[in-house]
Design an enzyme around this catalytic site. Structure first.
Site, PDB file in Angstrom:
ATOM      1  N   LYS A 179       6.951  14.899   2.762  1.00  0.00           N
ATOM      2  CA  LYS A 179       6.014  16.844   2.266  1.00  0.00           C
ATOM      3  C   LYS A 179       4.638  16.184   3.085  1.00  0.00           C
ATOM      4  O   LYS A 179       3.552  15.064   2.922  1.00  0.00           O
ATOM      5  CB  LYS A 179       5.788  16.201   0.582  1.00  0.00           C
ATOM      6  CG  LYS A 179       5.836  18.195   0.007  1.00  0.00           C
ATOM      7  CD  LYS A 179       4.447  18.566  -0.199  1.00  0.00           C
ATOM      8  CE  LYS A 179       3.321  17.052  -0.071  1.00  0.00           C
ATOM      9  NZ  LYS A 179       2.017  18.266   0.898  1.00  0.00           N
ATOM     10  N   SER A 232      -4.812   9.885  -2.219  1.00  0.00           N
ATOM     11  CA  SER A 232      -5.651   9.679  -2.856  1.00  0.00           C
ATOM     12  C   SER A 232      -5.430   8.234  -4.649  1.00  0.00           C
ATOM     13  O   SER A 232      -4.162   8.383  -5.031  1.00  0.00           O
ATOM     14  CB  SER A 232      -6.871  11.101  -3.914  1.00  0.00           C
ATOM     15  OG  SER A 232      -5.770  10.812  -4.637  1.00  0.00           O
ATOM     16  N   ALA A 235      -3.983  11.204  -7.215  1.00  0.00           N
ATOM     17  CA  ALA A 235      -2.572  11.045  -7.465  1.00  0.00           C
ATOM     18  C   ALA A 235      -1.977   9.979  -7.647  1.00  0.00           C
ATOM     19  O   ALA A 235      -1.259  10.239  -7.952  1.00  0.00           O
ATOM     20  CB  ALA A 235      -2.663  12.068  -5.872  1.00  0.00           C
ATOM     21  N   GLU A 253       0.163   3.850  -1.413  1.00  0.00           N
ATOM     22  CA  GLU A 253      -0.774   3.201  -0.360  1.00  0.00           C
ATOM     23  C   GLU A 253      -2.201   4.217  -0.437  1.00  0.00           C
ATOM     24  O   GLU A 253      -2.526   5.732  -0.097  1.00  0.00           O
ATOM     25  CB  GLU A 253      -0.547   3.254   1.545  1.00  0.00           C
ATOM     26  CG  GLU A 253      -1.175   2.012   1.449  1.00  0.00           C
ATOM     27  CD  GLU A 253      -2.502   2.920   2.316  1.00  0.00           C
ATOM     28  OE1 GLU A 253      -3.575   2.757   1.206  1.00  0.00           O
ATOM     29  OE2 GLU A 253      -2.648   3.928   3.252  1.00  0.00           O
ATOM     30  N   CYS A 287      -8.613   4.986   5.271  1.00  0.00           N
ATOM     31  CA  CYS A 287      -9.050   4.872   4.128  1.00  0.00           C
ATOM     32  C   CYS A 287      -9.347   3.629   3.691  1.00  0.00           C
ATOM     33  O   CYS A 287      -9.906   1.892   3.175  1.00  0.00           O
ATOM     34  CB  CYS A 287      -7.333   4.629   2.996  1.00  0.00           C
ATOM     35  SG  CYS A 287      -6.360   3.807   4.539  1.00  0.00           S
ATOM     36  N   GLU A 386     -15.168   5.677  -3.172  1.00  0.00           N
ATOM     37  CA  GLU A 386     -14.848   5.824  -1.194  1.00  0.00           C
ATOM     38  C   GLU A 386     -15.255   7.758  -0.989  1.00  0.00           C
ATOM     39  O   GLU A 386     -14.761   8.593  -1.892  1.00  0.00           O
ATOM     40  CB  GLU A 386     -13.870   5.921  -1.179  1.00  0.00           C
ATOM     41  CG  GLU A 386     -12.582   5.983  -0.431  1.00  0.00           C
ATOM     42  CD  GLU A 386     -11.132   6.093   0.127  1.00  0.00           C
ATOM     43  OE1 GLU A 386     -10.843   5.554   1.053  1.00  0.00           O
ATOM     44  OE2 GLU A 386     -10.295   6.796  -0.787  1.00  0.00           O
TER      45      GLU A 386
END
Length: 483
Positions: A179, A232, A235, A253, A287, A386
């Protein structure tokens, strides 16, 4: 400039099929704010069809019963096809998400093939079966494919992160529903085509681009056996909770707020060129970006000056310009987010030494200047959250113990680095940093080693043998003792 692809089909069951709904996702070029392509917006019905195709391919198809070497041959052929069109794919991704094409060639495309090639090589050596002398007789301990996997991909490094999930899943013998993020789904169509041309059996890979609600339907689908998500932390928490309710394994991750510790004996002329570009990589939308730069009070002004000079020399421009080193942020909402953090830094007393606004003369595109903050304390918002944009914070420390404390004083624990002339001493400091990865006098992602985070940076590991193990489950066959 790449063509503007207008896709009207989804890749399900080895075919390009009409979507169940009528929605369309417009992919916007962040450099120009113009439409770069379109794809169908997937619905829950499309996810159902994709999962059904993956389930059939796993339960009835040849894929899980083929040898790892046979599966590796398909992956190797796909990797070769991607390498044959690296420039075109790099430009496509840069058009989707604003990544500078100068970085896109390696970071977006070639890195994806490096992952694929690493798993191709691992197919022959991985111990899928282990015969053990059990207490009552011999035991055959097998590692078998976990089943149907869901791979949920963010927009910042789409092909690379797709390959982090797909390559080990393929070698394991799993099937997958991928996805892509709505912001960057175009390169997934390239991936589907090269794998089809490479001989991938129908249903092993299925691709449905969609938004959040449809993604949740995929995560909770009863025929999905494992979920792998990059994105994120917010999520990730939701996905982890949904998987936990279903006792469904997941790899998450998530975000990072990595610290680069500059020791007092570091050669700044050698260290800064390794720190600043990696803090600003992919326009700061990475990230693993080294966004907190830690310097001792004795050398603080010197480090601030060097970081400011390096960031100030970064060329900002259209992502497709080969000279561009920092392109636009992926979307207007992302630029608003980053500008909000810059404002928060100023309000909390940090000092902007370079950047801090939008580049002059660039009225189109979602650009933010590479920005450096000095006089930052680790409790400030810009040091704790972040930002996901081209913003660096330089933080002072008292001694090495204080540097380690500051580096570890974070909700995140994904990456980090230590820089110093004494390699052994720098390595000792790196071992004290609580992150999944910490580099010494370099910045890299080692495709042969596990990658992932601790704390709010996630659960599980990708890359290396550990990334393959994430798509396998143990099965023991106990035999009666002979005689």
């Amino acid at each position: 400039m790449p063509d503007t692809p207008a896709h009207d089909r989804l890749f399900i069951g080895g075919d390009w099929v009409a979507p169940a709904g009528t929605g369309t996702i417009e992919v916007i070029n962040p450099s120009t704010e113009e439409v770069a392509g379109t794809v169908p917006e997937g619905t829950e019905a499309d996810v159902d069809a994709a999962v059904a195709a993956a389930r059939k391919a796993f339960d009835e198809g040849p894929w899980p019963h083929m040898s790892p070497k046979e599966r590796a041959e398909v992956l190797a052929a796909a990797s070769g096809a991607i390498q044959a069109d690296m420039q075109g794919i790099a430009e496509l991704i840069s058009t989707e998400n604003g990544c500078p094409v100068s970085w896109s060639l390696m970071g977006q495309v070639f890195a994806a093939t490096m992952v694929a090639d690493q798993y191709v090589g691992l197919a022959d050596s991985y111990p899928f079966t282990d015969m053990r002398a059990g207490m009552m007789g011999p035991s055959e301990v097998r590692q078998v494919p976990i089943g149907v996997a869901a791979g949920i991909i963010p927009w910042n490094v789409p092909l690379f992160l797709s390959m982090l999930k797909l390559a080990p899943a393929m070698i394991a013998g799993c099937t997958m529903v991928l996805k892509p993020a709505p912001e960057a789904p175009l390169d997934a169509y390239v991936l589907a085509q090269v794998l089809t041309d490479a001989g991938l059996p129908p249903g092993v890979l299925n691709i449905v681009a969609a938004g959040r609600e449809v993604s949740e339907h995929l995560v909770t689908h009863p025929d999905v056996d494992k979920v792998s998500f990059t994105g994120s932390t917010a999520a990730g928490r939701r996905i982890g909770a949904l998987c936990g309710e279903r006792l469904r394994p997941c790899t998450l991750e998530l975000g990072g707020k990595s610290a680069a510790i500059i020791l007092d004996d570091a050669d700044l002329a050698a260290s800064i060129p390794g720190i600043v570009p990696n803090g600003l990589m992919n326009n700061g939308q990475a990230c693993v970006a080294q966004t907190r730069i830690l310097a001792s009070r004795d050398r603080y002004d010197e480090v601030v000056e060097a970081v400011t000079e390096a960031a100030g020399s970064v060329k900002v421009g259209d992502a497709l310009d080969p000279e561009t080193e920092c392109g636009p942020l992926v979307a207007e909402r992302q630029r608003d987010r980053v500008e909000g953090y810059i404002a928060a830094g100023r309000e909390q007393g940090a000092r902007v030494t370079v950047g801090g606004g939008r580049p002059s003369g660039m009225d189109r595109g979602w650009f933010v200047e590479p920005t450096v903050f000095a006089d930052v304390t680790n409790d400030m918002t810009i040091a704790q959250e972040e930002i996901f944009g081209p913003v660096l914070s330089v933080i002072a420390y008292d001694d090495v113990d204080d540097a380690v404390r500051i580096a570890n004083d974070s909700d995140y624990g994904l990456s980090g680095s230590v820089w110093g002339a004494d390699q052994s001493a720098a390595s000792d400091v790196a071992r004290r940093i609580r992150t999944g990865t910490c580099n010494v006098n370099t910045f890299t992602l080692d495709m042969c080693s596990p990658f992932g985070g601790v704390k709010a940076s996630g659960v599980g590991r990708e890359m290396g043998p550990e990334g393959l193990a994430a798509y396998l489950e143990y099965r023991t066959i106990a035999h009666a003792a002979e005689g």
